[in-house]
Design an enzyme around this catalytic site. Sequence first.
Site, short mmCIF file in Angstrom:
data_model
loop_
_atom_site.label_atom_id
_atom_site.label_comp_id
_atom_site.label_asym_id
_atom_site.label_seq_id
_atom_site.Cartn_x
_atom_site.Cartn_y
_atom_site.Cartn_z
N GLU A 183 0.85 -1.19 0.00
CA GLU A 183 0.00 0.00 0.00
C GLU A 183 0.88 1.24 0.00
OE1 GLU A 183 -3.96 -1.17 2.50
OE2 GLU A 183 -2.23 -0.57 3.68
N CYS A 184 0.67 2.13 -0.93
CA CYS A 184 1.36 3.42 -1.01
C CYS A 184 2.87 3.22 -0.93
CB CYS A 184 0.83 4.37 0.05
SG CYS A 184 1.20 6.11 -0.29
N GLY A 185 3.49 3.53 0.20
CA GLY A 185 4.93 3.35 0.31
C GLY A 185 5.36 1.92 0.07
N THR A 199 -1.38 -0.95 -4.38
CA THR A 199 -2.25 0.21 -4.61
C THR A 199 -1.64 1.43 -3.94
OG1 THR A 199 -3.55 -0.05 -2.56
CG2 THR A 199 -4.29 -1.29 -4.49
#
Length: 440
Positions: free
Chosen positions: A326-328, A431
């Site tokens: 997720e993200c990072g 994502t």
Amino acid sequence: MIKGLLISAPASGTGKTTVTLGLLAALRAQGVTVQPFKSGPDYIDPAFHSAAAGRASFNLDSWAMPAATLHDIRAQADGADLIIAEGSMGLFDGVAIAGEAGSGASADIASLMGWPVVLVIDVSGQAQSAAAVALGFSKLRPDMPFAGVILNRVASPRHEAMVRAGMEAAGIRVFGSLPRNPDITLPERHLGLVQAEENPELEAILARAAAFIAANVDIPALLDVANAASTTPSAGPASPPPGMRIALARDTAFSFVYPHLIAAWRQAGAAILPFSPLADQGPDNSADCCWLPGGYPELHAGKLAAAAVFRRDITAFAQTRPVHGECGGYMAMGAALVDKDGVSHEMAGLLGLVTSYEKRKMHLGYRQAHLSHPIPGYAAGAALRGHEFHYSTILSQPDAPLATVRDASGAQVSETGSLRRLGGGGMATGTYFHLIGQAT
């Protein structure tokens, strides 16, 4: 039913986090067991709450969560004497189109839970006029319980007297008056406060905040007005674990995962197996999936690129089992990450994604996603809700899109996530949004 209060404000930057932390720490010092909550999708403040209260803090989000789930998360307060929830942004600030149980506004949570609102008002630059602000906030939503105000950044005793006179004339109760205090300022960076675990002075700051609030706020009066709705909790949609043995990246580069998800995974019987990519550790080989949360990989890109054991082990793991970021975490799964100085650092290479932090652009808001492919815990076709907040941009994303992603207004966004099937049945997915839960 455990009584509670919601600390909010007319806007961001008015001091509600300082008040919340000081109140949590002061009550804890007095022997009160306090359960903290955070309204909205903020994933940094709960760690500060936990440090101040000595209990894990949980997010409550009226846009992303149905009412039943909100009540179920509230049950984390079992065994506490009192609930203190902190709002986000301004009290009524949310999105234009309502979600599961509201717009995401803190006022939704106060109304649903029956927790009276204590409004922290920055009165610098005004006196009796502050009462008009407080009166408007107390009247805008008749369904929302309103207790009164705490005055912040008061310049002098004379200033306080004028503000109090205005509040008295408007029928607004004042619970405290706070002068400026630079000794309890918390450092910030691009996504908000510097993380609690990174601040070596946090314990001392919390002690000063507790003393400051105890000296300037009528805590017994606040306890007297705490309340709760009489609604009975009902089981909300479960947050299924991504596996029964979950290798979870956990260090200062990978720390943004919502506490209610971890709690739900554990309640389902899953074992959490933490590892640190920054310490050059790979996922536990006994795990059946790996989850890389968001965080600050852009601040540690060189160290991650040099983490040969991490990169080797997660690559081997992904050949036979699912890995999700997720993200990072998504950025770290990619081919490369360009840092703020324009230097490209090789990442794990599970996906072809190349991201850049060189030219910062803020991406912020709720996300609703319809999965085109499965991710650990959710089948293709599932409708998910989450939140995105980052400053990096995508330079290249050659893999298959993972989902159709829209913002809270229904407008499609370009950050679709991505998917790559690997080796002997493994799968890499990622994502840019942080999962909050499944839509009803």
